[in-house]
Design a protein around this motif. Structure first.
Motif, PDB file in Angstrom:
ATOM      1  N   LEU A   1       6.414   8.340 -15.393  1.00  0.00           N
ATOM      2  CA  LEU A   1       5.266   8.239 -16.093  1.00  0.00           C
ATOM      3  C   LEU A   1       4.167   9.231 -15.542  1.00  0.00           C
ATOM      4  O   LEU A   1       3.080   9.066 -15.950  1.00  0.00           O
ATOM      5  N   HIS A   2       4.327   9.882 -14.309  1.00  0.00           N
ATOM      6  CA  HIS A   2       3.287  10.231 -13.631  1.00  0.00           C
ATOM      7  C   HIS A   2       3.571  11.573 -12.895  1.00  0.00           C
ATOM      8  O   HIS A   2       4.268  11.410 -11.779  1.00  0.00           O
ATOM      9  N   VAL A   3       3.354  12.705 -13.336  1.00  0.00           N
ATOM     10  CA  VAL A   3       3.692  14.080 -12.870  1.00  0.00           C
ATOM     11  C   VAL A   3       2.758  15.040 -12.950  1.00  0.00           C
ATOM     12  O   VAL A   3       2.199  15.376 -14.264  1.00  0.00           O
TER      13      VAL A   3
ATOM     14  N   ASP B   1      -7.764   9.822 -16.595  1.00  0.00           N
ATOM     15  CA  ASP B   1      -8.371  10.639 -16.026  1.00  0.00           C
ATOM     16  C   ASP B   1      -7.979  10.885 -14.331  1.00  0.00           C
ATOM     17  O   ASP B   1      -8.291  11.027 -13.397  1.00  0.00           O
ATOM     18  N   ASP B   2      -6.563  10.519 -14.224  1.00  0.00           N
ATOM     19  CA  ASP B   2      -5.896  10.601 -13.199  1.00  0.00           C
ATOM     20  C   ASP B   2      -6.340  11.716 -12.012  1.00  0.00           C
ATOM     21  O   ASP B   2      -6.795  12.608 -12.407  1.00  0.00           O
ATOM     22  N   GLY B   3      -6.298  11.307 -10.646  1.00  0.00           N
ATOM     23  CA  GLY B   3      -7.071  12.231  -9.831  1.00  0.00           C
ATOM     24  C   GLY B   3      -8.271  11.666  -9.613  1.00  0.00           C
ATOM     25  O   GLY B   3      -8.739  11.919  -8.458  1.00  0.00           O
ATOM     26  N   HIS B   4      -9.119  11.018 -10.676  1.00  0.00           N
ATOM     27  CA  HIS B   4     -10.353  10.381 -10.621  1.00  0.00           C
ATOM     28  C   HIS B   4     -10.141   9.147 -11.262  1.00  0.00           C
ATOM     29  O   HIS B   4      -9.454   8.884 -12.045  1.00  0.00           O
TER      30      HIS B   4
ATOM     31  N   ASP C   1      -4.371   4.284 -15.425  1.00  0.00           N
ATOM     32  CA  ASP C   1      -5.752   3.863 -14.597  1.00  0.00           C
ATOM     33  C   ASP C   1      -5.518   4.282 -13.033  1.00  0.00           C
ATOM     34  O   ASP C   1      -4.664   3.659 -12.390  1.00  0.00           O
ATOM     35  N   HIS C   2      -6.228   5.504 -12.659  1.00  0.00           N
ATOM     36  CA  HIS C   2      -6.131   5.558 -11.153  1.00  0.00           C
ATOM     37  C   HIS C   2      -7.377   4.887 -10.674  1.00  0.00           C
ATOM     38  O   HIS C   2      -8.669   5.213 -10.701  1.00  0.00           O
ATOM     39  N   CYS C   3      -6.990   3.897  -9.886  1.00  0.00           N
ATOM     40  CA  CYS C   3      -8.008   2.960  -9.079  1.00  0.00           C
ATOM     41  C   CYS C   3      -8.590   3.170  -7.856  1.00  0.00           C
ATOM     42  O   CYS C   3      -7.830   2.990  -6.897  1.00  0.00           O
TER      43      CYS C   3
ATOM     44  N   ILE D   1      -1.905   0.259 -14.427  1.00  0.00           N
ATOM     45  CA  ILE D   1      -2.505   0.640 -13.108  1.00  0.00           C
ATOM     46  C   ILE D   1      -1.520   1.490 -12.467  1.00  0.00           C
ATOM     47  O   ILE D   1      -0.145   1.319 -12.498  1.00  0.00           O
ATOM     48  N   GLN D   2      -1.919   2.615 -12.126  1.00  0.00           N
ATOM     49  CA  GLN D   2      -1.069   3.745 -11.414  1.00  0.00           C
ATOM     50  C   GLN D   2      -1.003   3.504  -9.947  1.00  0.00           C
ATOM     51  O   GLN D   2      -1.886   2.761  -9.320  1.00  0.00           O
ATOM     52  N   HIS D   3       0.100   4.219  -9.317  1.00  0.00           N
ATOM     53  CA  HIS D   3       0.351   3.979  -8.014  1.00  0.00           C
ATOM     54  C   HIS D   3      -0.388   2.726  -7.354  1.00  0.00           C
ATOM     55  O   HIS D   3      -1.202   3.007  -6.405  1.00  0.00           O
ATOM     56  N   VAL D   4       0.107   1.510  -7.572  1.00  0.00           N
ATOM     57  CA  VAL D   4      -0.632   0.631  -6.835  1.00  0.00           C
ATOM     58  C   VAL D   4      -0.124   0.326  -5.370  1.00  0.00           C
ATOM     59  O   VAL D   4       1.022   0.727  -4.828  1.00  0.00           O
TER      60      VAL D   4
ATOM     61  N   VAL E   1      -2.229  11.411   0.960  1.00  0.00           N
ATOM     62  CA  VAL E   1      -1.892  10.789  -0.549  1.00  0.00           C
ATOM     63  C   VAL E   1      -3.021   9.856  -0.905  1.00  0.00           C
ATOM     64  O   VAL E   1      -3.726   9.270  -0.169  1.00  0.00           O
ATOM     65  N   ALA E   2      -3.319   9.846  -2.339  1.00  0.00           N
ATOM     66  CA  ALA E   2      -4.298   9.068  -2.931  1.00  0.00           C
ATOM     67  C   ALA E   2      -3.741   8.142  -3.814  1.00  0.00           C
ATOM     68  O   ALA E   2      -3.235   8.862  -4.865  1.00  0.00           O
ATOM     69  N   PRO E   3      -3.739   6.814  -4.096  1.00  0.00           N
ATOM     70  CA  PRO E   3      -4.364   5.989  -2.729  1.00  0.00           C
ATOM     71  C   PRO E   3      -3.338   6.094  -1.472  1.00  0.00           C
ATOM     72  O   PRO E   3      -2.368   6.803  -1.482  1.00  0.00           O
TER      73      PRO E   3
ATOM     74  N   THR F   1       6.684   8.811  -9.764  1.00  0.00           N
ATOM     75  CA  THR F   1       6.638   9.579  -8.389  1.00  0.00           C
ATOM     76  C   THR F   1       5.208  10.203  -8.035  1.00  0.00           C
ATOM     77  O   THR F   1       5.028  10.197  -6.876  1.00  0.00           O
ATOM     78  N   ASP F   2       4.477  10.355  -9.175  1.00  0.00           N
ATOM     79  CA  ASP F   2       3.065  10.826  -8.614  1.00  0.00           C
ATOM     80  C   ASP F   2       3.415  12.434  -8.115  1.00  0.00           C
ATOM     81  O   ASP F   2       2.608  12.477  -6.999  1.00  0.00           O
ATOM     82  N   HIS F   3       4.483  12.860  -8.614  1.00  0.00           N
ATOM     83  CA  HIS F   3       4.692  14.358  -8.209  1.00  0.00           C
ATOM     84  C   HIS F   3       3.422  15.228  -8.121  1.00  0.00           C
ATOM     85  O   HIS F   3       2.979  15.581  -9.049  1.00  0.00           O
TER      86      HIS F   3
HETATM   87 ZN   LIG Z   1      -3.784   9.084  -9.246  1.00  0.00          ZN
END
Ligand SMILES: [Zn+2]
Length: 429
Positions: free
Chosen positions: A60-62, A152-155, A179-181, A231-234, A278-280, A305-307
């Motif tokens: 979901l997240h690359v 707006d991932d990254g933000h 959602d990048h929280c 919710i991304q990368h909890v 890394v963020a978070p 992964t948030d690669h």
């Molecule tokens: Zn993110």
């Protein structure tokens, strides 16, 4: 395209509740049959004895970094890394240069991926123009051109009213907001989890509550307007609790967790390894345990992964200056298998589910299954195969990972995309 017969593998296909030795026949780019004793005289045979056969993984997240940061990664190198990691579909984040926030951006990505991508690439588009957080993008037009989600991932989308409207509009089209929280005011110039290690190292902390307040806000907004917030990368215990409670209340909230948040804590920063920035941020052991528990009980739906590739030059800076992010595509399965399945905390079929049919469903993609007639996206894994993560073996253009030098076990040996073998025994085909 020739037929392929995968013989004698242990097939795990969670969508169809298959967990047994089976043959898989691929014809015309699709799954033609799954059964025992299949034969097809014309087919190329892959002997999968002793191996596992899964639907291709879905990420979901690359961050493929193209356009704009081809020094970090390209569609070509990023999707080769995906194939090596068993990922046959990836969702590309829009925080490129320029940001994917209008028709020309999506059109560019589609033609570039047609030309260069080794696996399926599904673009996400920005929630706000330029990811500036001020003006919402043309959701309908972007969806028509192929956007599968908005982020707006990254933000973080800091403006609550913008987030409300994003959830309202996406609800009309039935697509999720990813959602990048991280509350930017609470994060400030923090670089590491605010806790014991930040105190020891004298580094500016990012408090867990910077995530919590946005997770709570966006679950409340999704409940109010009826959209689907993902919710991304909890990373925190409190987020897991909020998502669990939101689901119980019937809110359309889903969530992902990364392999690095499942496997590592703030302690990975003790050596000032910028690859662990890394963020978070990597959090406390208590947070990590709650992520594993959340994944086990279904609060956290999927692994992503948030690669996030960065060059050596960027990551060679001092800890406070280096960018946030780690790569992950090529060893995500090995990390999760080692952390969850090898320790008996999760069965293999559940892990596979969280890397295939569940993330596909979050993006409304008809992927992640071995159903007859489905696209033949398949990953064949050797659970005993050991590899040491090194610059010499990674196919990504960047090497920023805290797992560099570590030996992990459980890697794909063959990857098929649309019925075509694209990766085999350590090499791109
Ligand atoms: Zn993110």
């Amino acid at each position: 395209m020739g037929a392929i017969l995968i013989k004698n593998g242990h097939v795990i296909d969670p969508a169809n509740r298959v967990d047994a030795r089976r043959d898989v026949l691929v014809e015309g780019g699709r799954i033609a049959a799954v059964g025992t004793g299949l034969s097809a005289p014309e087919a190329q045979v892959i002997d999968a004895s002793g191996l596992y056969v899964f639907p291709g993984f879905v990420d979901l997240h690359v961050h493929l970094r193209e356009p704009g940061r081809e020094d970090e990664e390209t569609i070509r190198t990023g999707t080769r890394a995906a194939a090596a990691g068993g990922f046959t579909s990836v969702c590309a984040m829009p925080n490129t240069t320029p940001v994917i926030d209008r028709a020309t951006g999506i059109n560019y990505l589609r033609s570039a991926t047609q030309r260069d991508a080794l696996v399926n690439v599904f673009p996400a588009a920005a929630v706000t123009v330029g990811q500036q957080g001020k003006e919402i993008t043309e959701f309908g037009d972007l969806i028509r051109r192929g956007a599968v989600a908005f982020t707006d991932d990254g933000h973080c989308v800091a403006d609550s009213e913008i987030m409300r409207r994003a959830l309202e509009y996406t609800a009309m089209f039935d697509v999720p907001v990813l959602d990048h929280c991280e509350d930017p005011m609470l994060k400030r110039d923090g670089v590491i989890h605010e806790g014991r290690v930040s105190m020891m190292l004298g580094l500016r902390g990012i408090p867990a509550v910077s995530e919590t307040v946005i997770v709570a806000r966006d679950i409340a907004l999704a409940e109010y307007v009826g959209g689907h917030v993902h919710i991304q990368h909890v990373s925190t215990r409190r987020s897991v609790e909020l998502i669990r409670e939101g689901k119980r209340r019937g809110v359309r909230v889903t969530a992902e967790v990364t392999p690095h948040h499942l496997a590592l804590t703030e302690e990975a920063c003790l050596t000032f390894d910028t690859n662990a920035k890394v963020a978070p941020p990597l959090r406390s052991e208590d947070d990590r345990q709650s992520l594993i528990e959340g994944l086990r009980d279904g609060t956290l739906d999927a692994i992503a992964t948030d690669h996030a590739p960065h060059t050596d030059i960027e990551k060679d800076m001092v800890f406070t200056e280096a960018p946030f992010g780690t790569i992950g595509l090529e060893f995500a399965f090995a990390v999760c298998h080692g952390e969850l399945v090898a320790t008996d905390r999760m069965d293999l079929a559940t892990l596979v589910e969280k890397m295939t049919v569940v993330p596909a469903a979050i993006l409304r993609l008809n992927k992640g299954t071995l159903s007859v007639g489905a696209d033949a996206d398949i990953t064949i894994v050797d659970l005993g195969l050991e590899k040491t993560i090194s610059r010499g073996t990674l196919l990504s253009k960047s090497y920023n990972t805290p797992f560099l030098g570590k030996t992990l076990r459980g890697f794909p040996v063959h990857t098929l995309v649309g019925g075509r073998l694209v990766y085999s025994n350590g090499k791109i085909v």
